[in-house]
Every structure is written in structure tokens, then in C-alpha cells.
Scaffold this active site. Sequence first.
Site, PDB file in Angstrom:
ATOM      1  N   SER A 113       0.797  -1.226   0.000  1.00  0.00           N
ATOM      2  CA  SER A 113       0.000   0.000   0.000  1.00  0.00           C
ATOM      3  C   SER A 113       0.832   1.281   0.000  1.00  0.00           C
ATOM      4  O   SER A 113       1.599   1.502  -0.925  1.00  0.00           O
ATOM      5  CB  SER A 113      -0.947  -0.041   1.185  1.00  0.00           C
ATOM      6  OG  SER A 113      -1.850   1.013   1.090  1.00  0.00           O
ATOM      7  N   HIS A 114       0.715   2.063   1.063  1.00  0.00           N
ATOM      8  CA  HIS A 114       1.376   3.369   1.105  1.00  0.00           C
ATOM      9  C   HIS A 114       2.843   3.277   1.502  1.00  0.00           C
ATOM     10  O   HIS A 114       3.536   4.282   1.524  1.00  0.00           O
ATOM     11  CB  HIS A 114       0.638   4.271   2.096  1.00  0.00           C
ATOM     12  CG  HIS A 114       0.554   3.648   3.465  1.00  0.00           C
ATOM     13  ND1 HIS A 114      -0.313   2.621   3.742  1.00  0.00           N
ATOM     14  CD2 HIS A 114       1.257   3.870   4.583  1.00  0.00           C
ATOM     15  CE1 HIS A 114      -0.153   2.257   5.003  1.00  0.00           C
ATOM     16  NE2 HIS A 114       0.792   2.987   5.540  1.00  0.00           N
ATOM     17  N   ASP A 277      -2.857   6.302  -3.297  1.00  0.00           N
ATOM     18  CA  ASP A 277      -1.674   5.665  -2.719  1.00  0.00           C
ATOM     19  C   ASP A 277      -1.182   4.504  -3.587  1.00  0.00           C
ATOM     20  O   ASP A 277      -1.670   4.286  -4.702  1.00  0.00           O
ATOM     21  CB  ASP A 277      -1.955   5.190  -1.287  1.00  0.00           C
ATOM     22  CG  ASP A 277      -2.902   4.008  -1.249  1.00  0.00           C
ATOM     23  OD1 ASP A 277      -3.751   3.899  -2.147  1.00  0.00           O
ATOM     24  OD2 ASP A 277      -2.799   3.178  -0.323  1.00  0.00           O
ATOM     25  N   ASP A 279      -1.554   1.260  -3.763  1.00  0.00           N
ATOM     26  CA  ASP A 279      -2.480   0.264  -4.314  1.00  0.00           C
ATOM     27  C   ASP A 279      -3.838   0.846  -4.681  1.00  0.00           C
ATOM     28  O   ASP A 279      -4.764   0.094  -5.006  1.00  0.00           O
ATOM     29  CB  ASP A 279      -2.637  -0.909  -3.349  1.00  0.00           C
ATOM     30  CG  ASP A 279      -3.212  -0.490  -2.017  1.00  0.00           C
ATOM     31  OD1 ASP A 279      -2.994   0.668  -1.605  1.00  0.00           O
ATOM     32  OD2 ASP A 279      -3.882  -1.316  -1.369  1.00  0.00           O
ATOM     33  N   ASP A 281      -6.216   2.519  -2.978  1.00  0.00           N
ATOM     34  CA  ASP A 281      -7.423   2.515  -2.146  1.00  0.00           C
ATOM     35  C   ASP A 281      -7.567   3.768  -1.280  1.00  0.00           C
ATOM     36  O   ASP A 281      -8.607   3.965  -0.662  1.00  0.00           O
ATOM     37  CB  ASP A 281      -7.523   1.227  -1.308  1.00  0.00           C
ATOM     38  CG  ASP A 281      -6.314   0.971  -0.443  1.00  0.00           C
ATOM     39  OD1 ASP A 281      -5.375   1.797  -0.468  1.00  0.00           O
ATOM     40  OD2 ASP A 281      -6.298  -0.059   0.259  1.00  0.00           O
ATOM     41  N   ARG A 282      -6.538   4.604  -1.243  1.00  0.00           N
ATOM     42  CA  ARG A 282      -6.658   5.834  -0.448  1.00  0.00           C
ATOM     43  C   ARG A 282      -6.891   7.041  -1.337  1.00  0.00           C
ATOM     44  O   ARG A 282      -6.608   6.999  -2.529  1.00  0.00           O
ATOM     45  CB  ARG A 282      -5.376   6.073   0.347  1.00  0.00           C
ATOM     46  CG  ARG A 282      -5.103   5.000   1.363  1.00  0.00           C
ATOM     47  CD  ARG A 282      -3.937   5.404   2.234  1.00  0.00           C
ATOM     48  NE  ARG A 282      -3.693   4.372   3.237  1.00  0.00           N
ATOM     49  CZ  ARG A 282      -3.074   4.570   4.380  1.00  0.00           C
ATOM     50  NH1 ARG A 282      -2.590   5.766   4.663  1.00  0.00           N
ATOM     51  NH2 ARG A 282      -2.912   3.587   5.226  1.00  0.00           N
ATOM     52  N   LYS A 376     -11.698   0.061   0.449  1.00  0.00           N
ATOM     53  CA  LYS A 376     -11.704   1.494   0.235  1.00  0.00           C
ATOM     54  C   LYS A 376     -11.237   1.752  -1.191  1.00  0.00           C
ATOM     55  O   LYS A 376     -10.574   0.918  -1.791  1.00  0.00           O
ATOM     56  CB  LYS A 376     -10.852   2.217   1.267  1.00  0.00           C
ATOM     57  CG  LYS A 376      -9.409   1.757   1.428  1.00  0.00           C
ATOM     58  CD  LYS A 376      -8.835   2.403   2.682  1.00  0.00           C
ATOM     59  CE  LYS A 376      -7.343   2.194   2.829  1.00  0.00           C
ATOM     60  NZ  LYS A 376      -7.019   0.901   3.474  1.00  0.00           N
TER      61      LYS A 376
HETATM   62  C1  VG1 Z   1      -3.219   1.971   8.458  1.00  0.00           C
HETATM   63  C2  VG1 Z   1      -4.404   2.886   8.665  1.00  0.00           C
HETATM   64  C3  VG1 Z   1      -5.695   2.107   8.511  1.00  0.00           C
HETATM   65  C4  VG1 Z   1      -5.713   1.418   7.148  1.00  0.00           C
HETATM   66  C5  VG1 Z   1      -4.469   0.568   6.977  1.00  0.00           C
HETATM   67  C6  VG1 Z   1      -4.361  -0.038   5.600  1.00  0.00           C
HETATM   68  O1  VG1 Z   1      -3.213   0.966   9.456  1.00  0.00           O
HETATM   69  O2  VG1 Z   1      -4.352   3.501   9.926  1.00  0.00           O
HETATM   70  O3  VG1 Z   1      -6.778   2.981   8.665  1.00  0.00           O
HETATM   71  O4  VG1 Z   1      -6.850   0.614   7.017  1.00  0.00           O
HETATM   72  O5  VG1 Z   1      -3.303   1.364   7.182  1.00  0.00           O
HETATM   73  O6  VG1 Z   1      -4.385   0.957   4.635  1.00  0.00           O
HETATM   74  P1  VG1 Z   1      -2.293   1.027  10.769  1.00  0.00           P
HETATM   75  O7  VG1 Z   1      -2.524  -0.266  11.482  1.00  0.00           O
HETATM   76  O8  VG1 Z   1      -0.897   1.239  10.291  1.00  0.00           O
HETATM   77  O9  VG1 Z   1      -2.762   2.232  11.540  1.00  0.00           O
HETATM   78  V1  VG1 Z   1      -3.606   0.702   3.174  1.00  0.00           V
HETATM   79  O10 VG1 Z   1      -4.050   1.884   2.121  1.00  0.00           O
HETATM   80  O11 VG1 Z   1      -1.977   0.831   3.726  1.00  0.00           O
HETATM   81  O12 VG1 Z   1      -3.858  -0.862   2.761  1.00  0.00           O
HETATM   82 CO    CO Z   2      -3.570   1.386   0.279  1.00  0.00          CO
END
Ligand code: VG1
Ligand code: CO
Length: 543
Positions: A113-114, A277, A279, A281-282, A376
Site C-alpha cells: 500500500s502506502h 496511494d 495500491d 485505495d486511499r 476502500k
Molecule cells: C493503516 C491505517 C488504517 C488502514 C491501513 C491499511 O493501518 O491507519 O486505517 O486501514 O493502514 O491501509 P495502521 O494499522 O498502520 O494504523 V492501506 O491503504 O496501507 O492498505
Molecule cells: Co492502500
Amino acid sequence: MSIRTVATTPFSDQKPGTSGLRKRVTHFQQPNYVENFIQSLFDSLPGREGQTLVIGGDGRYFNDTVIQIAIRMAAANGFGKVMVGQGGILSTPAASHIIRHYNAFGGIVLSASHNPGGPDGDFGIKYNASNGGPAAEKITDAVYARSMEITRYKSVDTPDIDLGQIGVHDVAGMSVEVVDPVADYAALMETLFDFNAIAAMFAAGFTMRFDAMHAVTGPYAKAIIEGRLGAAEGTVINGVPLPDFGGGHPDPNLVHAKDLYDLMMSPDAPDFGAASDGDGDRNLIIGKDRFVTPSDSLALLAANAHLAPGYAKGLAGIARSMPTSAAADRVAHRLGIALYETPTGWKFFGNLLDSGQVTICGEESAGTGSDHVREKDGLWAVLLWLNILAARKQGVDEIVLEHWATYGRNYYSRHDYEEVDVDNAKALMTDLRTKLPALLANGLDGRKVILADDFSYNDPVDGSTATGQGLRIGFDDGSRIVFRLSGTGTVGATLRVYIERFEPSDGMHDRDTQEALADLIALADAVADIKARTGRDAPTVIT
Ligand code: VG1
Ligand code: CO
């Protein structure tokens, strides 16, 4: 077909976090590390024989290697068919849609992801079930348990398949269909939004910048925003997915998408700015001179969703993660619909969406989505914003100010302390947890505390319980401080502190956020001893 059974020994660290298994690329590159995890996953999926598995990823370094491994292992583990995005690409929401659209058994999404990519960056593997959503905890727990006792994995000896061309291949008797990653997703978006109205707005001179951050949304945004909606060429920047995301963090926040922010605050700003981001989804939403916090964006989208054809009949309910601000609660209240508060992570929205109890969901971490998929969806949020702008014929700033004047404003900020020593971070949480009863009894710094607990959630649909989801301290004026440890980081611990204060509809709405929250920020530090425990003077990232 000759299935190869390879002996292996367990790794002790394959417990999926908030969103799948995430580690450094170098960690995933250890012999058998990927194979062990995928085999543990397959072993935890009874009924997979003959079924269809969707595979795709965000194009980051190692994506292509792992896709080939996953395809061979799927063939050896009895799947009947694999659908894979061309070039190995599928955004997380597009993968969710393809699983649902083609009634697949599930899907593997390769993404961290990010988190940054490249040979020294991060990699990740997550599994989505047949509803298109992230695997529920009972599945991820089973995968982890299996990974601790695994003794063999199964694969087949076949050459890599060419993911560059759309078409059908045979891998040891299993069919592999390479699909256009964008087409089905774009068609879905067209059913939800008034593309004609948005296209007319662009044709009339509306300007936008979409920063794909060298990540997966580039091809989607180009096809939809520039292609179908007719925005000027060059509206989408950094639109080609790169294995290292151009060296940046594909995290659409005010730190990593600072160029976009600076542009939107400058005299040259286009009418609308957005980013997504790694992948896809953000979403980050910035109007001319107006940053919209993700929590506010959720509330605004919920309040205006009926303006888009896909939501014209209204919303069944709204769900938000616990640390997300209560701005959406006020909208739900006014609409007379239910508001659900879930733990962090999209997997907790799945049952509410499947049972039709909610239509829109969101997280403070720049995630919003609806029942159109089970993830998302960054571009979806951008398109809903565009639809609302086209329908209301107003700018972002005007819409935000009107919203606050109607509902009041939840000043909101998240402070992240990244790569903190794990033991210190855990001790901070443990000690704060023991202080909670006294806070409830005595208040804090002269403020009355009406809530002090470690959040736990009872899923109203399947009755499952998730405990230890974050420490919350709530005050009688609606202010709140929440502490959590991240479940997506790959180095040390990340402490997240979420701070919120409510300003009524007739209050002061346009103050600087950090200033408006200064008292609570100081209180958070005092009650948890953050500076001393983390050894940091200030957060690494403020959003
Ligand atoms: C973070 C965010 C959470 C989100 C998750 C995956 O998790 O706070 O809201 O669902 O990333 O997002 P954490 O446990 O680091 O707080 V993504 O776009 O990285 O798949
Ligand atoms: Co993501």
C-alpha cells in the site's frame, strides 16, 4: 501435470497485520518465505478446488516475481482458473470488483500500500475473500497458525507466463486469463456517477490535478479522468506505475504529497487536487486553498452522496473506524440513519456492507468507499467529489464551509511517531491502559473524562469480537484523544495519536488545526509521556 512438493520449515513472523503481511522486500526474498505464506493461505481455504483466484498487485518491486510464484502454486493447489491483471497490475479496489463481478473464490493482492517500494522498500501479500473484501480475522488467524506448522509447499514446474498481453494461458492444466486491469472497474464507475455532468464541467473549463504518485492508479486515472471525462492531458501526473514509485512514499498525505498541497495553496492552483496511494485505495482531496481532512471528506461525501446517481436513493447507514472523527456521526444523525464504529482496517466493514446495513464507510487514514466494492477506493472518492462539485456548481472551499456551518466542525489531526523502539511503545500503551480507570474517576487536568477504555468491537452480524483496538479518552465536550500502535509498519513500532475537538455550528471554523487542538495535544503528551517514552520532540508525520 506433475506437482512438486517441496519440504520447508516455518517462519515465526507471518502474522498478517491491519492489511495483510507486510515486510521489507529483502525479508520476503528469503528462500521459501513467499511460498510458505501462500501455501499457508491455500491450506486455510477449504473448497478452493476448481475455483477461480484473482491475482494482481500495485506494480512494486518483486510484484512480477511473486505473481509467477502464486500462479504456479495455485495450479498445484487445485484452483481451476486464475485471473491476473495485465502487467501484473490490479489496484486493490479493482481486484475487489473483479472478484465480485466474476464470482471468484477470492483474490491475492500484492501490495504494501502506502509503504515505500523498490529493492530496499516494502512488499506485502493480502488475501480477499469471495465477497471481495479483506479476509476476516478468522481467516488471517488460521493462515498464521498454519504458517507456524507448515512442512511443505506445492508448486508446478512451468515457465513464467507472459503477463504483457491480454489472453488465456495454460499452466499445468489450470487456465490463466490475463485481463485488462482497468476496463471492468471503469465500467463500474460509470454506473455510479454522472459522467456526462462531470465531463460537461471539464468541458466548461474546470481544472484538476491528480497525482498518481508513480503508483497503481495512474492507468485508471488516465483512462477515466482524461479518457472518459475529457480532462486535459496532463491532468494526471506521475501516472506510470514504477517499481520504486519514483523513490517516494506513495502515501497521499501532506508530507508525501506536499507538491500537490503547495500547488493547491498557490495562486496557480487548479480547481481540484487529488492523489491516491500505492495500491489505489486511499484518497487525498484538496480544493483551492482548502485541504479536506479524510474524516471531513467522509462526512461531506455522506451528506452529498445522493447527488450521484448510484446513491440517489440515499444511504442505509455509515460506518467509520473508531479513530476517525465524529464528523460523519453528525451527518448520520441528521439523515436519521445508523452510524457504526469499527476497529481500524477495512476488513471490519465487510459484514456491515454485505448485510446492507451501511452504504458508505471511511477511515481517518484517507480511506473512503461504499458498497460498490469491499475495499476502500481512492478513485471512487475522487469521482464522487467531482460528481458533487458538478451537481452543486460550487467550489470545494464553499462546500466545506457550508458543511461546518450546518453540522459544526470536528477539528482533527493524527500525529504519528514512526520507527519507535518496540518495547518502549508497548510499555507506553500498557502503562496508559492501567491509568484509564483513574482518569475516568478523577478527570484529566480539570476536564471531565466520560470515556476511558481499550476499544473492543462486537460485530453485529457474525458476533465476533475484536479486542485491544486502541485506547480512547473522551471528554464531556466531545473532545477525544486516541492512542494506537500501527499494524502496517515494517520497522520498529509506530505510535498513532488521534486528537479531536468539536466546534459547534456557530463557532470558529477556520482556525489552524494544530492551534485549535494545542491544549489536547499537550494533554496527550502529558498523559502518555510521549516525548520521554519515544525519545522524540515531535511527531514524524502530522496529518
Ligand atoms: C493503516 C491505517 C488504517 C488502514 C491501513 C491499511 O493501518 O491507519 O486505517 O486501514 O493502514 O491501509 P495502521 O494499522 O498502520 O494504523 V492501506 O491503504 O496501507 O492498505
Ligand atoms: Co492502500
